[in-house]
Design an enzyme around this catalytic site. Structure first.
Site, PDB file in Angstrom:
ATOM      1  CB  THR A 261       2.624  -1.839  -7.317  1.00 24.70           C
ATOM      2  OG1 THR A 261       2.594  -0.482  -6.855  1.00 24.70           O
ATOM      3  CG2 THR A 261       4.049  -2.337  -7.295  1.00 24.70           C
TER       4      THR A 261
ATOM      5  CD  GLU B 281      -6.009  -5.307  -1.983  1.00 30.12           C
ATOM      6  OE1 GLU B 281      -6.447  -4.443  -1.203  1.00 30.12           O
ATOM      7  OE2 GLU B 281      -5.079  -5.100  -2.771  1.00 30.12           O
TER       8      GLU B 281
ATOM      9  CE  LYS C  22       2.372   3.372  -2.299  1.00 32.27           C
ATOM     10  NZ  LYS C  22       1.948   2.175  -2.973  1.00 32.27           N
TER      11      LYS C  22
HETATM   12  C1  5RP Z   1      -5.735  -1.915  -3.336  1.00 33.29           C
HETATM   13  C2  5RP Z   1      -4.512  -1.818  -2.517  1.00 33.29           C
HETATM   14  C3  5RP Z   1      -3.237  -1.529  -3.224  1.00 33.29           C
HETATM   15  O1  5RP Z   1      -2.362  -2.579  -3.031  1.00 33.29           O
HETATM   16  C4  5RP Z   1      -2.650  -0.272  -2.654  1.00 33.29           C
HETATM   17  O2  5RP Z   1      -3.616   0.755  -2.753  1.00 33.29           O
HETATM   18  C5  5RP Z   1      -1.389   0.139  -3.408  1.00 33.29           C
HETATM   19  O3  5RP Z   1      -1.726   0.540  -4.695  1.00 33.29           O
HETATM   20  P1  5RP Z   1      -0.661   1.086  -5.718  1.00 33.29           P
HETATM   21  O4  5RP Z   1       0.190  -0.078  -6.100  1.00 33.29           O
HETATM   22  O5  5RP Z   1      -1.501   1.617  -6.849  1.00 33.29           O
HETATM   23  O6  5RP Z   1       0.126   2.181  -5.034  1.00 33.29           O
HETATM   24  O7  5RP Z   1      -4.511  -1.992  -1.326  1.00 33.29           O
HETATM   25  O8  5RP Z   1      -6.876  -2.030  -2.545  1.00 33.29           O
END
Ligand code: 5RP
Length: 223
Positions: A31, A107, A125
């Site tokens: 994303t 992050e 989510k």
């Molecule tokens: C990376 C993360 C991502 O934000 C989380 O895994 C969501 O990923 P995606 O947008 O591919 O669903 O925490 O460490």
């Protein structure tokens, strides 16, 4: 809409939150990748991006977007007003599980350094209680067995993420079987496990705003 279209829709919805001419925190994952691509496509001029992973830094640079280290951003005396990133789970209080992409430590650092954390995700989510997604925990390699044993005592089922090394040279344990009723309390408890670098609970510094996409459009959820 496909899963990818939902990610693109929510990434697009984050663009108005970017402040032209200012610094921007940028996250990691599919994303966040769409967000980076749209930021470049829309030619929004920012002073620079602070990336939460080497992969995102490379993608930003590939688009010609300037990337600063966090130290460079802090030395410049400028704030990071906005940070845009995805999540693996979001509860109604905007507490998050993150780290599915293994970037949880950086992050969390960028989240701590930013004024407003805008979380972007599709509605798959959203959960009532965190824990369906196995909780990622970054662990110093020497402490793997010790941390896994302590996590099992807390009721979790830890599993090593095979073949994965973080940008910081550490390992990830993905912990299944947790029902996280009190995310901030549990985050603190996990922080006290010697040998862990970071856990993937973002509760003490949760999202300020979540943009959530579904077939009906993008909803904004406030903390
Ligand atoms: C990376 C993360 C991502 O934000 C989380 O895994 C969501 O990923 P995606 O947008 O591919 O669903 O925490 O460490």
């Amino acid at each position: 809409m496909t899963a990818d279209e939902l990610k693109i829709a929510v990434a697009r919805a984050a663009l108005p939150h970017v402040i032209p001419g200012d610094l921007l925190g940028v996250g990691t994952g599919s994303t966040a990748n769409h967000f980076i691509d749209l930021l470049a496509a829309e030619k929004i001029e920012i002073a620079g991006a602070i990336a939460s992973s080497e992969a995102s830094a490379a993608r930003l640079r590939g688009h010609g977007i300037k990337v600063l280290t966090l130290d460079e951003a802090i030395a410049s005396g400028r704030r990071i007003p906005v940070y845009v990133n995805g999540a693996d789970e979001i509860d109604p209080g905007l507490n998050l599980i993150k780290g599915g992409g293994g970037a949880l430590t950086r992050e969390k650092i960028v989240a701590a350094a930013s004024d407003c954390f805008v979380c972007i995700a599709d509605s798959s989510k959203c959960v009532n209680m965190l824990g369906r997604f196995p909780l990622p925990i970054e662990v110093v390699p020497m402490a793997l067995g010790l941390v896994a044993r302590e996590l099992a005592k807390l009721g979790g089922v830890p599993k090593l993420r095979e073949g994965f090394v973080t940008d910081n040279g550490n390992l990830i344990l993905d912990v299944a079987g947790l029902k996280i009723a009190e995310p901030a309390l549990f985050e603190s408890e996990l922080d006290h496990l010697t040998g862990t670098v970071t856990n993937g609970l973002f509760a003490r510094r949760r999202a300020d705003l979540a943009l959530v996409s579904s077939a009906d459009g993008v909803r904004a959820l406030h903390a």
